[in-house]
Design an enzyme around this catalytic site. Structure first.
Site, PDB file in Angstrom:
ATOM      1  N   HIS A   1      54.729  70.598  53.920  1.00  0.00           N
ATOM      2  CA  HIS A   1      53.814  70.721  53.142  1.00  0.00           C
ATOM      3  C   HIS A   1      52.532  70.006  53.460  1.00  0.00           C
ATOM      4  CE1 HIS A   1      51.189  71.778  49.592  1.00  0.00           C
ATOM      5  NE2 HIS A   1      51.950  72.799  49.404  1.00  0.00           N
TER       6      HIS A   1
ATOM      7  N   ASP B   1      58.095  77.739  48.462  1.00  0.00           N
ATOM      8  CA  ASP B   1      58.585  79.299  49.139  1.00  0.00           C
ATOM      9  C   ASP B   1      60.099  79.312  49.454  1.00  0.00           C
ATOM     10  OD1 ASP B   1      55.383  78.931  50.579  1.00  0.00           O
ATOM     11  OD2 ASP B   1      56.031  80.465  49.077  1.00  0.00           O
TER      12      ASP B   1
HETATM   13  C1  SDX Z   1      52.253  77.280  50.933  1.00  0.00           C
HETATM   14  O1  SDX Z   1      48.342  74.033  50.487  1.00  0.00           O
HETATM   15  C2  SDX Z   1      48.893  74.689  49.535  1.00  0.00           C
HETATM   16  O2  SDX Z   1      49.061  73.978  48.453  1.00  0.00           O
HETATM   17  C3  SDX Z   1      50.132  75.708  49.860  1.00  0.00           C
HETATM   18  C4  SDX Z   1      50.998  76.136  48.903  1.00  0.00           C
HETATM   19  C5  SDX Z   1      50.449  76.684  47.665  1.00  0.00           C
HETATM   20  O3  SDX Z   1      50.819  76.715  46.470  1.00  0.00           O
HETATM   21  O4  SDX Z   1      48.976  77.144  48.025  1.00  0.00           O
HETATM   22  O5  SDX Z   1      51.839  75.132  48.380  1.00  0.00           O
HETATM   23  C6  SDX Z   1      51.779  77.424  49.379  1.00  0.00           C
HETATM   24  O6  SDX Z   1      51.386  77.683  51.713  1.00  0.00           O
HETATM   25  C7  SDX Z   1      53.547  76.373  50.983  1.00  0.00           C
HETATM   26  C8  SDX Z   1      53.958  76.035  52.631  1.00  0.00           C
HETATM   27  C9  SDX Z   1      54.654  77.450  52.955  1.00  0.00           C
HETATM   28  N1  SDX Z   1      54.821  77.461  54.542  1.00  0.00           N
HETATM   29  C10 SDX Z   1      55.974  77.203  55.122  1.00  0.00           C
HETATM   30  O7  SDX Z   1      56.910  77.011  54.527  1.00  0.00           O
HETATM   31  C11 SDX Z   1      55.690  77.292  56.737  1.00  0.00           C
HETATM   32  C12 SDX Z   1      56.650  76.172  57.249  1.00  0.00           C
HETATM   33  N2  SDX Z   1      55.951  74.931  57.143  1.00  0.00           N
HETATM   34  C13 SDX Z   1      55.328  74.414  58.105  1.00  0.00           C
HETATM   35  O8  SDX Z   1      54.197  75.514  58.961  1.00  0.00           O
HETATM   36  C14 SDX Z   1      54.466  73.356  57.802  1.00  0.00           C
HETATM   37  O9  SDX Z   1      55.170  72.398  57.113  1.00  0.00           O
HETATM   38  C15 SDX Z   1      53.008  73.349  56.673  1.00  0.00           C
HETATM   39  C16 SDX Z   1      52.011  74.113  57.797  1.00  0.00           C
HETATM   40  C17 SDX Z   1      53.285  73.935  55.736  1.00  0.00           C
HETATM   41  C18 SDX Z   1      52.671  71.811  56.761  1.00  0.00           C
HETATM   42  O10 SDX Z   1      52.335  71.182  57.919  1.00  0.00           O
HETATM   43  P1  SDX Z   1      52.106  69.784  58.179  1.00  0.00           P
HETATM   44  O11 SDX Z   1      52.521  69.098  56.791  1.00  0.00           O
HETATM   45  O12 SDX Z   1      50.615  69.749  58.356  1.00  0.00           O
HETATM   46  O13 SDX Z   1      52.808  69.111  59.413  1.00  0.00           O
HETATM   47  P2  SDX Z   1      52.507  69.312  60.755  1.00  0.00           P
HETATM   48  O14 SDX Z   1      52.400  71.009  60.983  1.00  0.00           O
HETATM   49  O15 SDX Z   1      51.135  68.341  60.751  1.00  0.00           O
HETATM   50  O16 SDX Z   1      53.802  69.031  61.400  1.00  0.00           O
HETATM   51  C19 SDX Z   1      54.149  67.556  61.276  1.00  0.00           C
HETATM   52  C20 SDX Z   1      55.624  67.468  61.971  1.00  0.00           C
HETATM   53  C21 SDX Z   1      55.642  68.237  63.434  1.00  0.00           C
HETATM   54  O17 SDX Z   1      56.502  67.728  64.071  1.00  0.00           O
HETATM   55  P3  SDX Z   1      56.000  66.782  65.469  1.00  0.00           P
HETATM   56  O18 SDX Z   1      54.954  67.384  66.273  1.00  0.00           O
HETATM   57  O19 SDX Z   1      55.533  65.568  64.654  1.00  0.00           O
HETATM   58  O20 SDX Z   1      57.416  66.664  66.124  1.00  0.00           O
HETATM   59  O21 SDX Z   1      56.531  68.250  61.366  1.00  0.00           O
HETATM   60  C22 SDX Z   1      57.000  69.309  61.823  1.00  0.00           C
HETATM   61  C23 SDX Z   1      55.921  69.828  63.094  1.00  0.00           C
HETATM   62  O22 SDX Z   1      56.501  70.506  64.157  1.00  0.00           O
HETATM   63  N3  SDX Z   1      57.062  70.252  60.877  1.00  0.00           N
HETATM   64  C24 SDX Z   1      57.993  71.108  60.946  1.00  0.00           C
HETATM   65  C25 SDX Z   1      58.012  71.929  59.539  1.00  0.00           C
HETATM   66  N4  SDX Z   1      56.710  71.671  58.910  1.00  0.00           N
HETATM   67  C26 SDX Z   1      56.156  70.605  59.785  1.00  0.00           C
HETATM   68  N5  SDX Z   1      59.364  71.162  61.667  1.00  0.00           N
HETATM   69  C27 SDX Z   1      60.053  72.196  61.298  1.00  0.00           C
HETATM   70  N6  SDX Z   1      59.959  73.123  60.181  1.00  0.00           N
HETATM   71  C28 SDX Z   1      58.804  73.086  59.329  1.00  0.00           C
HETATM   72  N7  SDX Z   1      58.824  73.644  58.323  1.00  0.00           N
END
Ligand code: SDX
Length: 393
Positions: free
Chosen positions: A271, A328
């Site tokens: 998140h 989710d």
């Molecule tokens: C919602 O904003 C809100 O409030 C949204 C929401 C709402 O109520 O409106 O809460 C609803 O959208 C919830 C999120 C739903 N999306 C997902 O579940 C999709 C999977 N999650 C990711 O895409 C991700 O976690 C995000 C986009 C939600 C958040 O990304 P971040 O926290 O900004 O983290 P990042 O993209 O900067 O990644 C940091 C690291 C990376 O690894 P490194 O490059 O450091 O090696 O964490 C990894 C990412 O690759 N990472 C994940 C991951 N999420 C981040 N690795 C594996 N699985 C994941 N889900």
């Protein structure tokens, strides 16, 4: 009136706007709507009461709630010409563009009440949206399964009416399952608002041009459609089914995520704000066993989800990145047990998030100080250079 939240200067600099609607502490895993903890609202409130709280700022009195409920029940019908829109959509259309098209079209039917600074126009648009979005969503489902549309039954509550229009048939009485109604009402409460998430910020940004409420909400629906945002609940189900269909090897899948094979992510995890357990996910997980038990959910997928969570919460890769289940992760399993097809899960997210979107749009219209300003950028392109004619290139 409120305990002022002390913000570190760094946070204030990154904040896109101020708002008094929803408070999140991402490190502590805290979520409050207008100061009320989400855990208390989940236990004691209803979706309509929470909608009132978010939009008007206070929990309603009994009379206020009855009036609010009555007003909404008077506006559940769609204009017959809007109903004909559904004849034109392809049966296999994804329901989210159907939803955003129909909501945008509402501004063509109510041209006499769209002024963003006319309180009567804003009030009737608020009621129309809360009342009609469930009807639009139900009709999108009926179109996708080729079944006849049911007119709303205004003797029913909002959630009951939505379920009846979605799963009922003209030829027989639809038996409402109280467990289903209660579960969906709870999920709508948990989705009702969430600070400046992608779709809510979109509603604010579009509304900041003084676009009407229907146009702004339609934009928010399109933002929610994205798989990294509202589309994640469907992506979680597809992920769980993929693991099950390839033999149920959770460890193998977790290894793929850690190796970032084909960019695969653990959907429903992580998140932008919560770097702790999403409090909504905790509530949903606590009730998932109970709800799935009553609704007859697919235990094999729930088992895979629980194994995934267990793995991730004990694996340094996820712990270091502060990746926890978000709202989710478990909702898709419950929606599926309710009988919704996977591509309708994000529509249910939109139905829950609608009061939050409306509350933020109204707050911004009433208090320009809460407007998202015009975003600037850091320019990273060429420095100035002179034009070259074709022969010089
Ligand atoms: C919602 O904003 C809100 O409030 C949204 C929401 C709402 O109520 O409106 O809460 C609803 O959208 C919830 C999120 C739903 N999306 C997902 O579940 C999709 C999977 N999650 C990711 O895409 C991700 O976690 C995000 C986009 C939600 C958040 O990304 P971040 O926290 O900004 O983290 P990042 O993209 O900067 O990644 C940091 C690291 C990376 O690894 P490194 O490059 O450091 O090696 O964490 C990894 C990412 O690759 N990472 C994940 C991951 N999420 C981040 N690795 C594996 N699985 C994941 N889900």
């Amino acid at each position: 009136k409120t305990d002022l939240v002390t913000l570190d200067p760094g946070f204030v600099n990154t904040a896109s706007c101020s708002s008094a609607i929803c408070y999140i502490d991402g490190d502590q895993g805290i979520l409050r709507y207008r100061g009320y903890p989400i855990e208390q609202l989940a236990e004691h409130s209803t979706f309509l009461e929470v909608s009132y709280l978010l939009i008007y700022g206070e929990l309603p009195t009994r009379t206020e709630l009855e009036e609010f409920t009555h007003k909404i029940s008077r506006h559940t019908l769609l204009h017959e010409d809007l109903k004909r829109f559904f004849d034109g959509f392809p049966r296999d259309a994804h329901p989210m563009p159907v939803l955003s098209s129909a909501v945008s079209a509402l501004s063509t039917f109510y041209q006499d009440s769209l002024k963003p600074f006319d309180s009567n126009h804003v009030e009737i648009s608020t009621i129309r949206l809360l009342a009609k979005l469930p009807t639009i969503a139900a009709y999108a489902y009926k179109k996708s399964v080729g079944q006849p549309f049911l007119y709303p039954d205004n003797s029913l509550g909002l959630v009951e009416n939505f379920l009846r229009m979605t799963f009922g048939f003209p030829a027989e009485t639809y038996e409402l399952d109280p467990a289903l109604v209660k579960a969906l009402d709870l999920l709508f409460i948990l989705h009702a608002d969430h600070e400046q998430n992608c779709s809510t910020s979109t509603v604010r940004l579009v509304g900041s041009s003084e676009a009407n409420l229907f146009a702004s909400i339609s934009a928010g629906i399109n933002a929610l459609f994205g798989p990294l945002h509202g589309g994640a609940n469907s992506a979680v189900l597809e992920m769980l089914e993929g693991i099950r269909n390839s033999g149920g090897d959770v460890e193998r899948f977790v290894a793929k995520v850690k190796n970032k094979e084909d960019g695969v992510k653990l959907m429903g995890f992580g998140h932008r704000v919560y770097k702790n357990y999403d409090p909504r996910a905790a509530i949903i997980k606590r009730t998932a066993d109970d709800i799935l038990g009553k609704l007859g959910g697919d235990d094999s997928l729930l088992d895979i989800a629980k194994q995934l969570e267990e793995h991730a919460l004990s694996d340094d890769y996820f712990i270091e990145r502060k990746l926890y289940p978000n709202v989710d992760f478990y909702t898709g399993l419950i929606y599926r047990a309710m009988g919704f097809p996977t591509k309708f899960f994000t529509v249910l997210f939109a139905l829950g998030r609608l009061p939050g979107w409306i509350a933020h749009w109204r707050e911004m219209m009433n208090d320009p100080a809460t407007k998202i300003g015009r975003p600037r950028q850091v320019y990273t392109g060429h420095t100035v250079r002179d034009y070259k004619s074709l022969s010089e290139r």
